[in-house]
Design an enzyme around this catalytic site. Structure first.
Site, PDB file in Angstrom:
ATOM      1  N   LYS A  14       9.879  32.651  39.064  1.00  0.00           N
ATOM      2  CA  LYS A  14      10.339  33.627  38.066  1.00  0.00           C
ATOM      3  C   LYS A  14       9.424  34.853  38.052  1.00  0.00           C
ATOM      4  O   LYS A  14       9.886  35.989  38.123  1.00  0.00           O
ATOM      5  CB  LYS A  14      10.355  32.996  36.658  1.00  0.00           C
ATOM      6  CG  LYS A  14      11.230  31.750  36.545  1.00  0.00           C
ATOM      7  CD  LYS A  14      11.258  31.188  35.133  1.00  0.00           C
ATOM      8  CE  LYS A  14       9.913  30.671  34.627  1.00  0.00           C
ATOM      9  NZ  LYS A  14       9.430  29.455  35.326  1.00  0.00           N
ATOM     10  N   ARG A  88      13.692  29.533  26.265  1.00  0.00           N
ATOM     11  CA  ARG A  88      13.386  28.207  26.782  1.00  0.00           C
ATOM     12  C   ARG A  88      13.963  27.103  25.918  1.00  0.00           C
ATOM     13  O   ARG A  88      13.782  25.927  26.247  1.00  0.00           O
ATOM     14  CB  ARG A  88      11.870  28.019  26.794  1.00  0.00           C
ATOM     15  CG  ARG A  88      11.196  28.353  28.094  1.00  0.00           C
ATOM     16  CD  ARG A  88       9.712  28.180  27.831  1.00  0.00           C
ATOM     17  NE  ARG A  88       8.971  27.714  28.963  1.00  0.00           N
ATOM     18  CZ  ARG A  88       8.346  28.509  29.822  1.00  0.00           C
ATOM     19  NH1 ARG A  88       8.447  29.801  29.739  1.00  0.00           N
ATOM     20  NH2 ARG A  88       7.635  27.982  30.792  1.00  0.00           N
ATOM     21  N   ARG A 127      -1.555  28.346  43.357  1.00  0.00           N
ATOM     22  CA  ARG A 127      -1.352  29.713  42.865  1.00  0.00           C
ATOM     23  C   ARG A 127      -2.652  30.345  42.357  1.00  0.00           C
ATOM     24  O   ARG A 127      -3.457  29.710  41.700  1.00  0.00           O
ATOM     25  CB  ARG A 127      -0.341  29.672  41.726  1.00  0.00           C
ATOM     26  CG  ARG A 127      -0.233  30.982  40.981  1.00  0.00           C
ATOM     27  CD  ARG A 127       0.910  31.000  40.035  1.00  0.00           C
ATOM     28  NE  ARG A 127       0.881  29.920  39.070  1.00  0.00           N
ATOM     29  CZ  ARG A 127       1.858  29.665  38.225  1.00  0.00           C
ATOM     30  NH1 ARG A 127       2.965  30.384  38.247  1.00  0.00           N
ATOM     31  NH2 ARG A 127       1.748  28.691  37.368  1.00  0.00           N
ATOM     32  N   ARG A 161      -4.805  29.713  36.565  1.00  0.00           N
ATOM     33  CA  ARG A 161      -4.416  29.351  35.203  1.00  0.00           C
ATOM     34  C   ARG A 161      -4.931  27.964  34.835  1.00  0.00           C
ATOM     35  O   ARG A 161      -4.847  27.041  35.639  1.00  0.00           O
ATOM     36  CB  ARG A 161      -2.891  29.383  35.077  1.00  0.00           C
ATOM     37  CG  ARG A 161      -2.382  30.792  34.851  1.00  0.00           C
ATOM     38  CD  ARG A 161      -0.901  30.937  34.978  1.00  0.00           C
ATOM     39  NE  ARG A 161      -0.111  29.917  34.311  1.00  0.00           N
ATOM     40  CZ  ARG A 161       1.222  29.925  34.267  1.00  0.00           C
ATOM     41  NH1 ARG A 161       1.887  30.908  34.852  1.00  0.00           N
ATOM     42  NH2 ARG A 161       1.875  28.977  33.659  1.00  0.00           N
ATOM     43  N   ARG A 172       4.947  20.166  31.807  1.00  0.00           N
ATOM     44  CA  ARG A 172       5.756  21.398  31.765  1.00  0.00           C
ATOM     45  C   ARG A 172       7.147  21.151  32.332  1.00  0.00           C
ATOM     46  O   ARG A 172       8.145  21.650  31.812  1.00  0.00           O
ATOM     47  CB  ARG A 172       5.037  22.512  32.539  1.00  0.00           C
ATOM     48  CG  ARG A 172       3.851  23.081  31.740  1.00  0.00           C
ATOM     49  CD  ARG A 172       2.802  23.759  32.611  1.00  0.00           C
ATOM     50  NE  ARG A 172       3.299  24.861  33.393  1.00  0.00           N
ATOM     51  CZ  ARG A 172       2.630  25.400  34.414  1.00  0.00           C
ATOM     52  NH1 ARG A 172       1.449  24.911  34.778  1.00  0.00           N
ATOM     53  NH2 ARG A 172       3.147  26.410  35.072  1.00  0.00           N
TER      54      ARG A 172
HETATM   55  P1  AP5 Z   1       5.647  31.995  40.234  1.00  0.00           P
HETATM   56  O1  AP5 Z   1       6.459  33.199  40.570  1.00  0.00           O
HETATM   57  O2  AP5 Z   1       4.331  32.197  39.609  1.00  0.00           O
HETATM   58  O3  AP5 Z   1       6.541  30.935  39.420  1.00  0.00           O
HETATM   59  P2  AP5 Z   1       7.006  30.940  37.894  1.00  0.00           P
HETATM   60  O4  AP5 Z   1       8.431  30.482  37.883  1.00  0.00           O
HETATM   61  O5  AP5 Z   1       6.689  32.236  37.245  1.00  0.00           O
HETATM   62  O6  AP5 Z   1       6.113  29.758  37.358  1.00  0.00           O
HETATM   63  P3  AP5 Z   1       5.258  29.609  36.022  1.00  0.00           P
HETATM   64  O7  AP5 Z   1       4.283  28.505  36.278  1.00  0.00           O
HETATM   65  O8  AP5 Z   1       4.735  30.927  35.586  1.00  0.00           O
HETATM   66  O9  AP5 Z   1       6.348  29.120  35.036  1.00  0.00           O
HETATM   67  P4  AP5 Z   1       6.115  28.468  33.691  1.00  0.00           P
HETATM   68  O10 AP5 Z   1       7.494  28.559  33.162  1.00  0.00           O
HETATM   69  O11 AP5 Z   1       5.522  27.120  33.734  1.00  0.00           O
HETATM   70  O12 AP5 Z   1       4.966  29.351  33.014  1.00  0.00           O
HETATM   71  P5  AP5 Z   1       4.974  30.451  31.886  1.00  0.00           P
HETATM   72  O13 AP5 Z   1       3.872  31.382  32.142  1.00  0.00           O
HETATM   73  O14 AP5 Z   1       6.334  30.987  31.691  1.00  0.00           O
HETATM   74  O15 AP5 Z   1       5.473  31.179  41.596  1.00  0.00           O
HETATM   75  C1  AP5 Z   1       4.613  30.044  41.661  1.00  0.00           C
HETATM   76  C2  AP5 Z   1       3.792  30.052  42.969  1.00  0.00           C
HETATM   77  O16 AP5 Z   1       4.675  29.849  44.076  1.00  0.00           O
HETATM   78  C3  AP5 Z   1       3.068  31.360  43.246  1.00  0.00           C
HETATM   79  O17 AP5 Z   1       1.831  31.067  43.850  1.00  0.00           O
HETATM   80  C4  AP5 Z   1       3.977  32.093  44.224  1.00  0.00           C
HETATM   81  O18 AP5 Z   1       3.221  32.931  45.091  1.00  0.00           O
HETATM   82  C5  AP5 Z   1       4.648  30.967  44.973  1.00  0.00           C
HETATM   83  N1  AP5 Z   1       6.046  31.261  45.301  1.00  0.00           N
HETATM   84  C6  AP5 Z   1       6.961  31.926  44.527  1.00  0.00           C
HETATM   85  N2  AP5 Z   1       8.165  31.982  45.161  1.00  0.00           N
HETATM   86  C7  AP5 Z   1       8.000  31.301  46.333  1.00  0.00           C
HETATM   87  C8  AP5 Z   1       8.887  31.023  47.441  1.00  0.00           C
HETATM   88  N3  AP5 Z   1      10.177  31.429  47.430  1.00  0.00           N
HETATM   89  N4  AP5 Z   1       8.383  30.304  48.477  1.00  0.00           N
HETATM   90  C9  AP5 Z   1       7.083  29.897  48.493  1.00  0.00           C
HETATM   91  N5  AP5 Z   1       6.195  30.166  47.493  1.00  0.00           N
HETATM   92  C10 AP5 Z   1       6.654  30.851  46.426  1.00  0.00           C
HETATM   93  O19 AP5 Z   1       4.614  29.572  30.585  1.00  0.00           O
HETATM   94  C11 AP5 Z   1       3.339  28.988  30.452  1.00  0.00           C
HETATM   95  C12 AP5 Z   1       3.239  28.283  29.115  1.00  0.00           C
HETATM   96  O20 AP5 Z   1       3.392  29.233  28.045  1.00  0.00           O
HETATM   97  C13 AP5 Z   1       4.321  27.225  28.834  1.00  0.00           C
HETATM   98  O21 AP5 Z   1       3.984  25.972  29.360  1.00  0.00           O
HETATM   99  C14 AP5 Z   1       4.380  27.245  27.298  1.00  0.00           C
HETATM  100  O22 AP5 Z   1       3.300  26.518  26.758  1.00  0.00           O
HETATM  101  C15 AP5 Z   1       4.167  28.715  26.971  1.00  0.00           C
HETATM  102  N6  AP5 Z   1       5.430  29.468  26.897  1.00  0.00           N
HETATM  103  C16 AP5 Z   1       5.791  30.526  27.679  1.00  0.00           C
HETATM  104  N7  AP5 Z   1       7.002  30.987  27.341  1.00  0.00           N
HETATM  105  C17 AP5 Z   1       7.429  30.206  26.309  1.00  0.00           C
HETATM  106  C18 AP5 Z   1       8.625  30.170  25.540  1.00  0.00           C
HETATM  107  N8  AP5 Z   1       9.633  31.033  25.760  1.00  0.00           N
HETATM  108  N9  AP5 Z   1       8.733  29.216  24.569  1.00  0.00           N
HETATM  109  C19 AP5 Z   1       7.734  28.344  24.319  1.00  0.00           C
HETATM  110  N10 AP5 Z   1       6.584  28.318  25.024  1.00  0.00           N
HETATM  111  C20 AP5 Z   1       6.425  29.245  26.020  1.00  0.00           C
HETATM  112 MG    MG Z   2       5.448  32.806  35.657  1.00  0.00          MG
END
Ligand code: AP5
Ligand code: MG
Ligand code: ZN
Length: 218
Positions: A14, A88, A127, A161, A172
């Site tokens: 994402k 979410r 990552r 992270r 997660r």
């Molecule tokens: P990346 O692009 O970083 O993936 P992502 O989908 O953004 O993954 P996240 O870990 O950020 O998602 P998340 O939903 O757990 O975290 P968030 O910050 O939203 O890609 C991952 C890796 O793979 C990278 O190294 C990249 O280079 C590589 N990659 C990407 N595409 C690739 C491909 N096609 N092929 C190979 N490699 C690839 O949330 C974190 C925390 O915040 C949550 O756990 C929760 O506690 C809180 N939170 C955030 N939003 C909310 C909400 N709306 N409601 C409640 N709690 C929330």
């Molecule tokens: Mg992300």
């Protein structure tokens, strides 16, 4: 001006795709994860509440994240928004609908990044990001061109992270399956969901998303 949601489990890509859309199309990335990490780093009241919840891999309260989105939404009015990691839960989806309607805006697409969960653990545990400019990398899949130097800004400082360990990733993913996946039927009923194969390379996933946004069929 389009407003889209990128929906998918942790590590689905994402943030990677949102950053690319922001760079190429001028749309505005609205990542609740990034907003919460900023709040934690700044030690704000929201950050103090969110810190432990995030470290466990659980979801922060709907009220907190919906308020964060509400505060930032107007900045994307002219360019369009990419919702990354929001909504979410069903409550958040309902909150977003109201926030957009109040501003005369609407959702164009919900892009589901479909990926295999074992692959996600590999992606997340490798990552890292540039501490200066935030550019995202991966030990195996997307290393810096020169080891230890950011391609984008030349910085040599990087960070990982605290929630990117295997144990937290499993929590997660369980949260995603239990609370986030159930919002898909809500958007399917509105005809907004477009499924993308997130197992392809970053560029191939990007091409699939571009085709959707440009109204083409691949
Ligand atoms: P990346 O692009 O970083 O993936 P992502 O989908 O953004 O993954 P996240 O870990 O950020 O998602 P998340 O939903 O757990 O975290 P968030 O910050 O939203 O890609 C991952 C890796 O793979 C990278 O190294 C990249 O280079 C590589 N990659 C990407 N595409 C690739 C491909 N096609 N092929 C190979 N490699 C690839 O949330 C974190 C925390 O915040 C949550 O756990 C929760 O506690 C809180 N939170 C955030 N939003 C909310 C909400 N709306 N409601 C409640 N709690 C929330
Ligand atoms: Mg992300
Ligand atoms: Zn950098």
């Amino acid at each position: 001006m389009m407003n889209i949601i990128l929906l998918g489990p942790p590590g689905a890509g994402k943030g990677t795709q949102a950053a690319r859309l922001q760079a190429n199309r001028g749309m505005i990335q609205l990542s609740t994860g990034d907003m919460l990490r900023e709040a934690v780093a700044a030690g704000t009241p929201v950050g103090l509440k969110a810190k432990e919840v995030m470290a466990r891999g659980e979801l922060v309260s709907d009220a907190i994240v919906s308020a964060l989105i509400g505060e930032r939404l107007d900045a994307s009015a002219d360019k369009g928004a990419i919702f990354d990691g929001f909504p979410r839960t069903k409550h958040q989806a309902a909150a977003l609908e109201i926030l957009l309607a109040e501003r005369g805006r609407r959702l164009d697409y919900v892009i589901e990044l479909a990926v295999d969960e074992d692959e996600l653990v590999k992606r997340i545990t490798g990552r890292f990001t540039c501490a200066a400019c935030g550019a995202g990398y991966h030990d195996a899949f997307r290393p810096t061109k020169t080891p230890g130097v950011c391609d984008n800004c030349g910085s040599t400082e990087f960070k990982r992270r605290p929630d990117d360990n295997e144990q937290t990733v499993r929590t997660r993913m369980a949260e995603y399956r239990a609370k986030t996946q159930p919002i898909l039927p809500y958007y399917e009923a509105k005809g907004l969901v477009r499924r993308v194969d997130g197992m392809q390379s970053v560029d191939d996933v990007a091409a699939q998303i571009d085709a959707i946004l440009d109204g083409q069929t691949l």
